[in-house]
Design a protein around this motif. Structure first.
Motif, mmCIF file in Angstrom:
data_model
loop_
_atom_site.group_PDB
_atom_site.id
_atom_site.type_symbol
_atom_site.label_atom_id
_atom_site.label_comp_id
_atom_site.label_asym_id
_atom_site.label_seq_id
_atom_site.Cartn_x
_atom_site.Cartn_y
_atom_site.Cartn_z
ATOM 1 N N SER A 233 0.794 -1.206 -0.010
ATOM 2 C CA SER A 233 -0.083 -0.241 -0.020
ATOM 3 C C SER A 233 0.883 1.390 -0.083
ATOM 4 N N TYR A 234 1.931 1.347 0.773
ATOM 5 C CA TYR A 234 2.850 2.452 0.781
ATOM 6 C C TYR A 234 3.475 2.684 -0.456
ATOM 7 N N VAL A 235 4.063 1.537 -1.141
ATOM 8 C CA VAL A 235 4.340 1.636 -2.543
ATOM 9 C C VAL A 235 3.573 2.282 -3.749
ATOM 10 N N ALA A 236 2.351 1.700 -3.463
ATOM 11 C CA ALA A 236 1.101 2.328 -4.407
ATOM 12 C C ALA A 236 0.991 3.776 -4.060
ATOM 13 N N HIS A 237 1.147 4.398 -2.987
ATOM 14 C CA HIS A 237 0.999 5.648 -2.818
ATOM 15 C C HIS A 237 2.471 6.443 -3.123
ATOM 16 N N GLY A 238 3.404 5.759 -3.524
ATOM 17 C CA GLY A 238 4.605 6.383 -4.069
ATOM 18 C C GLY A 238 5.538 6.661 -2.980
ATOM 19 N N LEU A 239 5.394 6.096 -2.013
ATOM 20 C CA LEU A 239 6.330 6.396 -0.867
ATOM 21 C C LEU A 239 7.682 5.860 -0.946
ATOM 22 N N GLY A 240 7.872 4.918 -1.583
ATOM 23 C CA GLY A 240 9.088 4.382 -1.934
ATOM 24 C C GLY A 240 9.022 2.915 -2.652
ATOM 25 N N VAL A 241 9.988 1.983 -2.607
ATOM 26 C CA VAL A 241 9.885 0.929 -3.234
ATOM 27 C C VAL A 241 10.131 -0.360 -2.126
ATOM 28 N N ALA A 242 9.654 -1.479 -2.351
ATOM 29 C CA ALA A 242 9.743 -2.632 -1.210
ATOM 30 C C ALA A 242 10.377 -3.794 -1.671
ATOM 31 N N ASN A 254 -4.366 -5.600 -7.497
ATOM 32 C CA ASN A 254 -5.374 -4.790 -7.716
ATOM 33 C C ASN A 254 -4.700 -3.183 -7.657
ATOM 34 N N LEU A 255 -3.782 -3.333 -6.943
ATOM 35 C CA LEU A 255 -2.869 -1.988 -6.644
ATOM 36 C C LEU A 255 -2.265 -1.562 -7.793
ATOM 37 N N PRO A 256 -1.834 0.040 -7.813
ATOM 38 C CA PRO A 256 -1.116 0.273 -8.942
ATOM 39 C C PRO A 256 0.467 0.187 -8.743
ATOM 40 N N ILE A 257 0.780 -0.966 -8.657
ATOM 41 C CA ILE A 257 2.236 -1.482 -8.557
ATOM 42 C C ILE A 257 2.549 -2.457 -9.387
ATOM 43 N N VAL A 258 4.030 -2.507 -9.656
ATOM 44 C CA VAL A 258 4.357 -3.515 -10.644
ATOM 45 C C VAL A 258 5.456 -4.315 -9.814
ATOM 46 N N GLN A 259 6.032 -5.255 -10.075
ATOM 47 C CA GLN A 259 7.323 -5.927 -9.457
ATOM 48 C C GLN A 259 8.340 -6.483 -10.725
ATOM 49 N N ARG A 260 9.567 -6.456 -10.132
ATOM 50 C CA ARG A 260 10.743 -7.081 -10.858
ATOM 51 C C ARG A 260 11.600 -7.860 -10.075
ATOM 52 N N PRO A 261 12.074 -8.742 -10.918
ATOM 53 C CA PRO A 261 13.071 -9.656 -9.949
ATOM 54 C C PRO A 261 14.071 -8.934 -9.158
ATOM 55 N N PHE A 262 14.269 -9.208 -8.116
ATOM 56 C CA PHE A 262 15.421 -8.530 -7.236
ATOM 57 C C PHE A 262 16.569 -9.638 -6.942
ATOM 58 N N VAL A 263 17.739 -9.282 -7.502
ATOM 59 C CA VAL A 263 18.780 -10.333 -7.538
ATOM 60 C C VAL A 263 19.981 -10.045 -6.509
ATOM 61 N N PRO A 264 20.405 -10.998 -6.027
ATOM 62 C CA PRO A 264 20.452 -12.400 -6.485
ATOM 63 C C PRO A 264 19.000 -12.915 -6.077
ATOM 64 N N VAL A 265 18.560 -13.716 -6.941
ATOM 65 C CA VAL A 265 17.245 -14.234 -6.354
ATOM 66 C C VAL A 265 17.261 -15.159 -5.165
ATOM 67 N N THR A 266 16.220 -15.098 -4.384
ATOM 68 C CA THR A 266 16.256 -15.889 -3.272
ATOM 69 C C THR A 266 14.691 -16.531 -3.558
#
Length: 305
Positions: A233-242, A254-266
């Motif tokens: 929810s904080y990410v969706a409001h533009g407060l940072g990235v998680a 349902n939130l206006p967020i996207v995700q990208r792989p964080f490396v090294p992948v766990t």
């Protein structure tokens, strides 16, 4: 050995007065009725009918036994009906207790229960939204029937685990964020970027801190929180990235967020936890099945992920 079909023949034959009517009533052949009756007389070592020119005349003993046969058959019908009620959830344990991570309360849990409450209308559900360690404790102490938690190593004592889901580390970004154009994101890419991180002292947070330390990147922690739902929810409001597990990030498509792989992948594994040495009720098993189905639904990636 006497069986219930023999008793049904005895009761029905006394009520109808003929093997033809008995056969029709029970959906049997006339010879089948005669065979069951003969077996009953043999098993009881007692003559129940006199034969007179093709007619069956009940003995006094047959009339006495028929009354008891009706009582026994009523009991068997009640027994069968009770079993059916247990299968359908109309009767049985009146309460199922389940432990779920706090991040599942908003959308996941209601969707999981919608189908269950329709099929098990008499069963009450008690939900415990807790941390992984608290859910494990509640399962081990048999306070709850089952819990959903991250699979940790070594195995937790007193708990049986069934792996039902998995996830990988992802960086969760607001839609349109400049890093969203990247195929994958590392700690170095997050230098100076406001971060929203799950609270300290958790195993996943400690591993994340070690990753940043190895890359010599100082974390710009803007917000620390303790639930994946609040982080998204904080990410969706533009407060940072998680940086979260994709399993939990996928719950908030349902939130206006996207995700990208964080490396090294766990990789993370998630399991249904039940107390060792116990058997779950049919209602509890049905709720576990509902949870598994909802996992399948929630983990279908949307095109913007």
């Amino acid at each position: 050995m006497i069986n219930f079909r023999q008793l049904e023949v005895l009761k029905t034959l006394l009520a109808t007065g003929s093997t033809i009517a008995t056969a029709k009533s029970m959906g049997l052949s006339q010879s089948g009725v005669s065979r069951l009756l003969q077996q009953l007389e043999t098993d009881l070592e007692l003559r129940l009918f006199d034969r007179d020119k093709g007619r069956l005349i009940p003995t006094p003993e047959a009339s006495i036994l028929a009354r008891d046969a009706e009582t026994i058959l009523l009991g068997l019908n009640r027994f069968s009906g009770l079993a059916e009620d247990l299968r359908s959830g109309a009767k049985g344990p009146e309460l199922v207790r389940v432990g779920l991570p706090s991040s599942m309360w908003e959308n996941f849990a209601p969707a999981m229960m919608k189908e269950f409450v329709r099929d098990y209308p008499s069963v009450r559900i008690e939900t415990f939204f807790e941390t992984t360690s608290n859910i494990a404790r509640l399962v081990e102490q048999k306070v709850i029937d089952f819990g959903f938690l991250r699979n940790e190593h070594p195995a937790l004592p007193g708990i049986d685990m069934e792996i039902v889901a998995s996830g990988t580390s992802v960086c969760v970004l607001p839609e349109g964020h400049e890093l969203a154009s990247m195929k994958e994101i590392s700690a170095r890419d997050l230098r100076g970027v406001p971060l929203i991180l799950i609270g300290r002292q958790r195993p996943t947070r400690m591993l994340l801190d070690q990753t940043f330390a190895r890359e010599a990147v100082r974390q710009n922690v803007k917000i620390e929180t303790h639930t994946n739902s609040s982080a998204c929810s904080y990410v969706a409001h533009g407060l940072g990235v998680a940086i979260l597990s994709s399993f939990f990030a996928n719950l908030y498509q349902n939130l206006p967020i996207v995700q990208r792989p964080f490396v090294p992948v766990t990789k993370q594994e998630f399991a249904l936890a039940t107390p060792s040495g116990t058997s779950a009720s049919l209602a509890a098993k049905a709720l576990m099945d509902a949870l598994k189905r909802q996992i399948e639904i929630s983990q279908k990636h949307c095109s913007s992920c």
